[in-house]
Design an enzyme around this catalytic site. Sequence first.
Site, PDB file in Angstrom:
ATOM      1  N   SER A  50      19.132  -0.190-103.375  1.00  0.00           N
ATOM      2  CA  SER A  50      18.697  -1.245-102.241  1.00  0.00           C
ATOM      3  C   SER A  50      19.890  -2.149-101.450  1.00  0.00           C
ATOM      4  CB  SER A  50      18.003  -2.535-103.226  1.00  0.00           C
ATOM      5  OG  SER A  50      19.124  -3.158-103.843  1.00  0.00           O
ATOM      6  N   ASP A  82      16.258   2.177-100.615  1.00  0.00           N
ATOM      7  CA  ASP A  82      15.160   1.549-100.938  1.00  0.00           C
ATOM      8  C   ASP A  82      15.029   0.407 -99.883  1.00  0.00           C
ATOM      9  OD1 ASP A  82      12.990   0.848-102.370  1.00  0.00           O
ATOM     10  OD2 ASP A  82      14.292  -0.298-103.871  1.00  0.00           O
ATOM     11  N   ASP A 104      11.299  -0.121 -94.327  1.00  0.00           N
ATOM     12  CA  ASP A 104      10.283  -1.065 -94.796  1.00  0.00           C
ATOM     13  C   ASP A 104      10.038  -2.061 -93.579  1.00  0.00           C
ATOM     14  OD1 ASP A 104       8.654  -3.219 -95.813  1.00  0.00           O
ATOM     15  OD2 ASP A 104       9.993  -3.706 -97.108  1.00  0.00           O
ATOM     16  N   GLU A 134       6.219   1.881 -95.643  1.00  0.00           N
ATOM     17  CA  GLU A 134       5.404   0.951 -96.347  1.00  0.00           C
ATOM     18  C   GLU A 134       4.216   0.188 -95.450  1.00  0.00           C
ATOM     19  OE1 GLU A 134       5.978  -3.179 -99.155  1.00  0.00           O
ATOM     20  OE2 GLU A 134       7.453  -1.599 -99.073  1.00  0.00           O
ATOM     21  N   SER A 210       6.885  -1.591-110.442  1.00  0.00           N
ATOM     22  CA  SER A 210       6.202  -1.042-111.469  1.00  0.00           C
ATOM     23  C   SER A 210       6.842  -1.409-112.835  1.00  0.00           C
ATOM     24  CB  SER A 210       6.378   0.383-111.355  1.00  0.00           C
ATOM     25  OG  SER A 210       5.714   0.882-109.930  1.00  0.00           O
ATOM     26  N   ASN A 230       8.606   3.234-108.666  1.00  0.00           N
ATOM     27  CA  ASN A 230       9.731   2.436-108.578  1.00  0.00           C
ATOM     28  C   ASN A 230      10.177   1.741-109.792  1.00  0.00           C
ATOM     29  OD1 ASN A 230       9.836   3.793-106.149  1.00  0.00           O
ATOM     30  ND2 ASN A 230      10.449   1.660-105.061  1.00  0.00           N
ATOM     31  N   ILE A 231      11.261   1.594-110.182  1.00  0.00           N
ATOM     32  CA  ILE A 231      11.572   0.794-111.550  1.00  0.00           C
ATOM     33  C   ILE A 231      13.003   0.499-111.481  1.00  0.00           C
ATOM     34  CG2 ILE A 231      12.197   0.857-114.073  1.00  0.00           C
ATOM     35  CD1 ILE A 231       9.238   1.480-113.462  1.00  0.00           C
ATOM     36  N   ASP A 232      13.153  -1.067-111.593  1.00  0.00           N
ATOM     37  CA  ASP A 232      14.319  -1.573-111.351  1.00  0.00           C
ATOM     38  C   ASP A 232      14.611  -2.797-112.506  1.00  0.00           C
ATOM     39  OD1 ASP A 232      16.901  -2.645-110.405  1.00  0.00           O
ATOM     40  OD2 ASP A 232      16.135  -3.589-108.640  1.00  0.00           O
TER      41      ASP A 232
END
Length: 284
Positions: A50, A82, A104, A134, A210, A230-232
């Site tokens: 990111s 991202d 984005d 997006e 998510s 997406n996982i953070d």
Amino acid sequence: MPLVSLREVLKKAEEGSYAVGAFNCNNMEIVQAIVEAAEAEKAPVIIQASQGALKYAGLNYIVSLVRAAAESTRVPVVLHLDHGTDREQVLKALRAGFTSVMLDGSKFPLEENIAITRQVVEIARPMGVSVEGELGRIMGTEDHIQVSSYEATFTDPEEAQRFVRETGVDALAVAVGTAHGVYKGEPRLDFERLKKIRERTQIPLVLHGSSGVPDEALRQAISLGVRKVNIDTDIRIAFLKKVREELSSRPEEIDPRKILGPAREAAREVIRHKMRVFGCAGKA
């Protein structure tokens, strides 16, 4: 093996009806945790950075870390930008060697979002780089990007159809009830909306925010066409929880490796679990 494009791993995900995990990295230990999990699960993986990660670690450091990790494994690894917010940031990522970028433009009106996303696709595609767009705004905070519940809007299926047709993106991030950050209650996804978006676009869909979404809800979303998850936050929670535990249990420790090593292992186990939920385990 060399880094691969998002298009390559999502094509196989489409054929196999599973999703590929996209995990945010901020430092060496988390990059290692992601790749170790992918190797253990024999899963393709997307490592994404990111704006906050690039500001913290530096663009070249992130690229070098991920390239080194990819070269040490036989599983497919994608390096993804991202939440790129403008053309210049995307161009920097392309020049640095990212194999996938997200533009984005969700904060802009539909016409402007289409125009700037299409420009990025026209630049990236000849380079063999994939593009994620997006449509709709996902509530919460992602580094310095904040979207309030008032501003958050769900993705409109008809607008999604037009957006995909006119931009040519490889994947579409949609707003269907997830949020960035830590949930205050259990998220409820709009599966009917997700189904309509998929029917109208016939493109791999992306679920942001998510972390904290129940496993069964993720499985249902994947059955309806989500191919990138997406996982953070879940990684951060596991990593820092272990750091706190180690610091508490050994306050005199001066070797950072003995604190960060267990934290890396904790993050790796969270990532392995997600890969099994997504259905990508064993698909490398």
